[in-house]
Design a protein around this motif. Structure first.
Motif, PDB file in Angstrom:
ATOM      1  N   THR A  35       7.740  55.219  66.822  1.00 43.56           N
ATOM      2  CA  THR A  35       8.925  54.684  66.158  1.00 43.56           C
ATOM      3  C   THR A  35       9.566  53.617  67.035  1.00 43.56           C
ATOM      4  N   GLN A  48       5.655  45.361  62.063  1.00 42.53           N
ATOM      5  CA  GLN A  48       5.044  46.081  60.947  1.00 42.53           C
ATOM      6  C   GLN A  48       3.798  45.371  60.438  1.00 42.53           C
ATOM      7  N   SER A  54       6.277  51.996  58.079  1.00 41.94           N
ATOM      8  CA  SER A  54       7.350  51.784  57.103  1.00 41.94           C
ATOM      9  C   SER A  54       8.655  51.561  57.833  1.00 41.94           C
ATOM     10  N   TYR A  56      12.788  51.827  57.693  1.00 38.15           N
ATOM     11  CA  TYR A  56      13.872  52.550  57.031  1.00 38.15           C
ATOM     12  C   TYR A  56      15.213  52.070  57.569  1.00 38.15           C
ATOM     13  N   LEU A  57      16.203  52.021  56.709  1.00 35.46           N
ATOM     14  CA  LEU A  57      17.572  51.719  57.111  1.00 35.46           C
ATOM     15  C   LEU A  57      18.202  52.995  57.641  1.00 35.46           C
ATOM     16  N   LYS A  58      18.769  52.923  58.861  1.00 32.99           N
ATOM     17  CA  LYS A  58      19.475  54.078  59.410  1.00 32.99           C
ATOM     18  C   LYS A  58      20.857  54.171  58.783  1.00 32.99           C
ATOM     19  N   LYS A  59      21.356  55.365  58.654  1.00 32.58           N
ATOM     20  CA  LYS A  59      22.700  55.582  58.108  1.00 32.58           C
ATOM     21  C   LYS A  59      23.726  54.993  59.072  1.00 32.58           C
ATOM     22  N   TYR A  70      17.719  49.678  61.891  1.00 27.11           N
ATOM     23  CA  TYR A  70      16.506  50.034  61.161  1.00 27.11           C
ATOM     24  C   TYR A  70      15.536  50.764  62.080  1.00 27.11           C
ATOM     25  N   ASN A  73       8.621  53.201  61.445  1.00 23.52           N
ATOM     26  CA  ASN A  73       7.961  54.482  61.663  1.00 23.52           C
ATOM     27  C   ASN A  73       6.471  54.320  61.369  1.00 23.52           C
TER      28      ASN A  73
END
Length: 135
Positions: A35, A48, A54, A56-59, A70, A73
């Motif tokens: 990651t 990528q 992939s 992903y947007l972090k909260k 972001y 992963n």
């Protein structure tokens, strides 16, 4: 991937990434995962394209003070092994280099292709995981 790209990605993983074993589902055994966290989506898109995975947007709990962040992963076995094989010689952080080496040298020996573990193979798998997390 060119050697200079592998060196660049190794530097990013040394600085902002992790090489670990993770579970995708609760009752599943751990599998290798790479990651990289960053707030630079352009950087993650570039990595990528070279590695797969992939994004992903972090909260974000405080959008006033913090930018979006972001995570890239990489968790498909073929992608993880290809990336680790190419970047291994360029990793400089000892713990990350040891983890990459441990996965490359031992993971396939303790993981049956059909995913079914005998008592003996399960003990080997759990010992592999225990030793991995000592790094």
């Amino acid at each position: 991937m060119e050697k200079w790209e592998a060196a660049y990605i190794a530097g990013i993983i040394d600085g902002e990434g992790s090489i670990t074993l993770t579970r995708m589902h609760v009752k599943e055994h751990r599998r290798p995962c790479i990651t990289i966290a960053s707030n630079d989506i352009e950087l993650l898109n570039y990595v990528q394209k070279l590695t797969g995975g992939s994004i992903y947007l972090k909260k974000n709990y405080n959008i006033i003070k913090h930018q979006n962040s972001y995570i890239l992963n990489i968790n498909k076995k073929k992608d993880v092994f290809r990336v680790l094989t190419e970047i291994y010689i360029f990793l400089r952080i000892d713990r990350k280099r040891k983890r990459a080496e441990w996965i490359l040298n031992h993971y396939n020996h303790v993981t049956p292709r059909n995913g079914k573990y005998s008592e003996e193979t399960l003990k080997k798998k759990l010992l592999f995981e225990e030793n991995f997390f000592k790094f």
